[in-house]
Design a protein around this motif. Structure first.
Motif, PDB file in Angstrom:
ATOM      1  N   ALA A   2      40.495  26.163  28.938  1.00  0.00           N
ATOM      2  CA  ALA A   2      39.968  27.523  29.031  1.00  0.00           C
ATOM      3  C   ALA A   2      40.030  28.047  30.461  1.00  0.00           C
ATOM      4  CB  ALA A   2      38.544  27.576  28.520  1.00  0.00           C
ATOM      5  N   VAL A   3      39.844  27.136  31.424  1.00  0.00           N
ATOM      6  CA  VAL A   3      39.895  27.551  32.831  1.00  0.00           C
ATOM      7  C   VAL A   3      41.307  27.989  33.194  1.00  0.00           C
ATOM      8  CG1 VAL A   3      39.600  26.764  35.209  1.00  0.00           C
ATOM      9  CG2 VAL A   3      37.964  26.072  33.457  1.00  0.00           C
ATOM     10  N   ALA A   4      42.301  27.255  32.737  1.00  0.00           N
ATOM     11  CA  ALA A   4      43.691  27.620  33.025  1.00  0.00           C
ATOM     12  C   ALA A   4      44.026  28.970  32.397  1.00  0.00           C
ATOM     13  CB  ALA A   4      44.629  26.536  32.501  1.00  0.00           C
ATOM     14  N   GLY A   5      43.549  29.208  31.209  1.00  0.00           N
ATOM     15  CA  GLY A   5      43.779  30.498  30.566  1.00  0.00           C
ATOM     16  C   GLY A   5      43.108  31.637  31.318  1.00  0.00           C
ATOM     17  N   ALA A   6      41.900  31.375  31.823  1.00  0.00           N
ATOM     18  CA  ALA A   6      41.190  32.403  32.581  1.00  0.00           C
ATOM     19  C   ALA A   6      41.895  32.709  33.892  1.00  0.00           C
ATOM     20  CB  ALA A   6      39.759  31.952  32.846  1.00  0.00           C
ATOM     21  N   VAL A   7      42.409  31.678  34.552  1.00  0.00           N
ATOM     22  CA  VAL A   7      43.139  31.875  35.809  1.00  0.00           C
ATOM     23  C   VAL A   7      44.413  32.670  35.558  1.00  0.00           C
ATOM     24  CG1 VAL A   7      44.410  30.676  37.643  1.00  0.00           C
ATOM     25  CG2 VAL A   7      42.158  29.857  36.948  1.00  0.00           C
ATOM     26  N   LEU A   8      45.134  32.332  34.507  1.00  0.00           N
ATOM     27  CA  LEU A   8      46.351  33.072  34.186  1.00  0.00           C
ATOM     28  C   LEU A   8      46.047  34.526  33.838  1.00  0.00           C
ATOM     29  CD1 LEU A   8      48.355  30.427  32.132  1.00  0.00           C
ATOM     30  CD2 LEU A   8      48.849  31.297  34.418  1.00  0.00           C
ATOM     31  N   PHE A   9      44.936  34.744  33.163  1.00  0.00           N
ATOM     32  CA  PHE A   9      44.535  36.111  32.820  1.00  0.00           C
ATOM     33  C   PHE A   9      44.222  36.923  34.076  1.00  0.00           C
ATOM     34  CE2 PHE A   9      41.179  39.188  31.772  1.00  0.00           C
ATOM     35  CZ  PHE A   9      41.887  39.987  30.893  1.00  0.00           C
ATOM     36  N   VAL A  10      43.496  36.322  35.002  1.00  0.00           N
ATOM     37  CA  VAL A  10      43.155  37.011  36.250  1.00  0.00           C
ATOM     38  C   VAL A  10      44.420  37.313  37.048  1.00  0.00           C
ATOM     39  CG1 VAL A  10      42.001  36.719  38.491  1.00  0.00           C
ATOM     40  CG2 VAL A  10      40.808  36.117  36.377  1.00  0.00           C
ATOM     41  N   LEU A  11      45.341  36.367  37.110  1.00  0.00           N
ATOM     42  CA  LEU A  11      46.597  36.600  37.822  1.00  0.00           C
ATOM     43  C   LEU A  11      47.413  37.711  37.166  1.00  0.00           C
ATOM     44  CD1 LEU A  11      47.697  32.966  38.737  1.00  0.00           C
ATOM     45  CD2 LEU A  11      46.794  34.734  40.265  1.00  0.00           C
ATOM     46  N   ALA A  12      47.412  37.752  35.837  1.00  0.00           N
ATOM     47  CA  ALA A  12      48.140  38.809  35.141  1.00  0.00           C
ATOM     48  C   ALA A  12      47.523  40.181  35.415  1.00  0.00           C
ATOM     49  CB  ALA A  12      48.152  38.515  33.639  1.00  0.00           C
ATOM     50  N   VAL A  13      46.207  40.250  35.420  1.00  0.00           N
ATOM     51  CA  VAL A  13      45.539  41.522  35.697  1.00  0.00           C
ATOM     52  C   VAL A  13      45.794  41.955  37.134  1.00  0.00           C
ATOM     53  CG1 VAL A  13      43.273  42.613  35.930  1.00  0.00           C
ATOM     54  CG2 VAL A  13      43.788  41.228  33.923  1.00  0.00           C
ATOM     55  N   LEU A  14      45.698  41.031  38.083  1.00  0.00           N
ATOM     56  CA  LEU A  14      45.975  41.371  39.482  1.00  0.00           C
ATOM     57  C   LEU A  14      47.418  41.834  39.657  1.00  0.00           C
ATOM     58  CD1 LEU A  14      44.080  38.580  41.446  1.00  0.00           C
ATOM     59  CD2 LEU A  14      43.561  41.024  41.381  1.00  0.00           C
ATOM     60  N   GLY A  15      48.335  41.162  38.988  1.00  0.00           N
ATOM     61  CA  GLY A  15      49.739  41.578  39.066  1.00  0.00           C
ATOM     62  C   GLY A  15      49.954  42.959  38.488  1.00  0.00           C
ATOM     63  N   ALA A  16      49.291  43.236  37.371  1.00  0.00           N
ATOM     64  CA  ALA A  16      49.437  44.553  36.741  1.00  0.00           C
ATOM     65  C   ALA A  16      48.837  45.659  37.602  1.00  0.00           C
ATOM     66  CB  ALA A  16      48.765  44.539  35.368  1.00  0.00           C
ATOM     67  N   VAL A  17      47.822  45.341  38.370  1.00  0.00           N
ATOM     68  CA  VAL A  17      47.190  46.343  39.223  1.00  0.00           C
ATOM     69  C   VAL A  17      47.969  46.518  40.531  1.00  0.00           C
ATOM     70  CG1 VAL A  17      45.124  46.840  40.585  1.00  0.00           C
ATOM     71  CG2 VAL A  17      44.907  46.032  38.230  1.00  0.00           C
ATOM     72  N   LEU A  18      48.383  45.415  41.128  1.00  0.00           N
ATOM     73  CA  LEU A  18      49.015  45.486  42.446  1.00  0.00           C
ATOM     74  C   LEU A  18      50.486  45.875  42.399  1.00  0.00           C
ATOM     75  CD1 LEU A  18      47.418  42.438  44.253  1.00  0.00           C
ATOM     76  CD2 LEU A  18      46.864  44.848  44.516  1.00  0.00           C
ATOM     77  N   PRO A  20      52.248  48.209  40.636  1.00  0.00           N
ATOM     78  CA  PRO A  20      52.531  49.649  40.795  1.00  0.00           C
ATOM     79  C   PRO A  20      52.114  50.188  42.167  1.00  0.00           C
ATOM     80  CG  PRO A  20      51.373  49.248  38.743  1.00  0.00           C
ATOM     81  CD  PRO A  20      51.346  47.977  39.521  1.00  0.00           C
ATOM     82  N   ALA A  21      51.138  49.566  42.796  1.00  0.00           N
ATOM     83  CA  ALA A  21      50.650  50.045  44.091  1.00  0.00           C
ATOM     84  C   ALA A  21      51.467  49.500  45.259  1.00  0.00           C
ATOM     85  CB  ALA A  21      49.187  49.647  44.259  1.00  0.00           C
ATOM     86  N   PHE A  22      52.414  48.625  45.005  1.00  0.00           N
ATOM     87  CA  PHE A  22      53.150  47.966  46.082  1.00  0.00           C
ATOM     88  C   PHE A  22      53.867  48.945  47.011  1.00  0.00           C
ATOM     89  CE2 PHE A  22      56.843  45.731  47.860  1.00  0.00           C
ATOM     90  CZ  PHE A  22      56.168  44.746  48.568  1.00  0.00           C
ATOM     91  N   PRO A  23      54.548  49.994  46.504  1.00  0.00           N
ATOM     92  CA  PRO A  23      55.204  50.922  47.450  1.00  0.00           C
ATOM     93  C   PRO A  23      54.226  51.593  48.416  1.00  0.00           C
ATOM     94  CG  PRO A  23      56.018  51.289  45.235  1.00  0.00           C
ATOM     95  CD  PRO A  23      54.875  50.315  45.130  1.00  0.00           C
ATOM     96  N   TYR A  24      53.002  51.817  47.966  1.00  0.00           N
ATOM     97  CA  TYR A  24      52.007  52.439  48.833  1.00  0.00           C
ATOM     98  C   TYR A  24      51.401  51.430  49.812  1.00  0.00           C
ATOM     99  CZ  TYR A  24      52.439  55.952  45.225  1.00  0.00           C
ATOM    100  OH  TYR A  24      52.945  56.874  44.344  1.00  0.00           O
ATOM    101  N   LEU A  25      51.336  50.167  49.393  1.00  0.00           N
ATOM    102  CA  LEU A  25      50.747  49.134  50.237  1.00  0.00           C
ATOM    103  C   LEU A  25      51.751  48.507  51.198  1.00  0.00           C
ATOM    104  CD1 LEU A  25      48.548  47.274  47.610  1.00  0.00           C
ATOM    105  CD2 LEU A  25      47.794  48.868  49.367  1.00  0.00           C
ATOM    106  N   ARG A  26      53.033  48.782  51.006  1.00  0.00           N
ATOM    107  CA  ARG A  26      54.053  48.118  51.815  1.00  0.00           C
ATOM    108  C   ARG A  26      53.884  48.369  53.316  1.00  0.00           C
ATOM    109  NH1 ARG A  26      60.561  48.431  51.030  1.00  0.00           N
ATOM    110  NH2 ARG A  26      61.030  46.763  52.481  1.00  0.00           N
ATOM    111  N   PRO A  27      53.606  49.596  53.784  1.00  0.00           N
ATOM    112  CA  PRO A  27      53.401  49.777  55.226  1.00  0.00           C
ATOM    113  C   PRO A  27      52.206  48.980  55.758  1.00  0.00           C
ATOM    114  CG  PRO A  27      53.744  51.891  54.182  1.00  0.00           C
ATOM    115  CD  PRO A  27      53.619  50.883  53.083  1.00  0.00           C
ATOM    116  N   VAL A  28      51.207  48.792  54.924  1.00  0.00           N
ATOM    117  CA  VAL A  28      50.051  48.007  55.341  1.00  0.00           C
ATOM    118  C   VAL A  28      50.419  46.537  55.416  1.00  0.00           C
ATOM    119  CG1 VAL A  28      47.705  47.333  54.715  1.00  0.00           C
ATOM    120  CG2 VAL A  28      48.472  49.676  54.348  1.00  0.00           C
TER     121      VAL A  28
END
Length: 65
Positions: A2-18, A20-28
């Motif tokens: 269950a822990v591995a599934g939770a970690v993969l879920f968190v990574l998937a959510v972070l990837g889905a959020v970050l 699309p924002a990558f072009p805006y965050l690239r200068p930073v």
């Protein structure tokens, strides 16, 4: 399992959020290397100062683990 599934879920959510924002965050992100170099130097100096203050003969609270 269950822990591995939770970690993969968190990574998937972070990837889905970050992703699309990558072009805006690239200068930073370009300046991250410089910031990390300064942070590393600050942490190194801070650890040296802490070890010096804890090497005194008195038992201060910073020496206790």
């Amino acid at each position: 399992m269950a822990v591995a599934g939770a970690v993969l879920f968190v990574l998937a959510v972070l990837g889905a959020v970050l992703f699309p924002a990558f072009p805006y965050l690239r200068p930073v992100l370009v300046n991250v290397q410089t910031a990390l170099q300064f942070l590393g130097a600050a942490l190194l100096l801070g650890s040296r100062m802490t070890s010096r203050s804890c090497s005194r003969s008195d038992s201060s609270s910073c020496c206790k683990a």
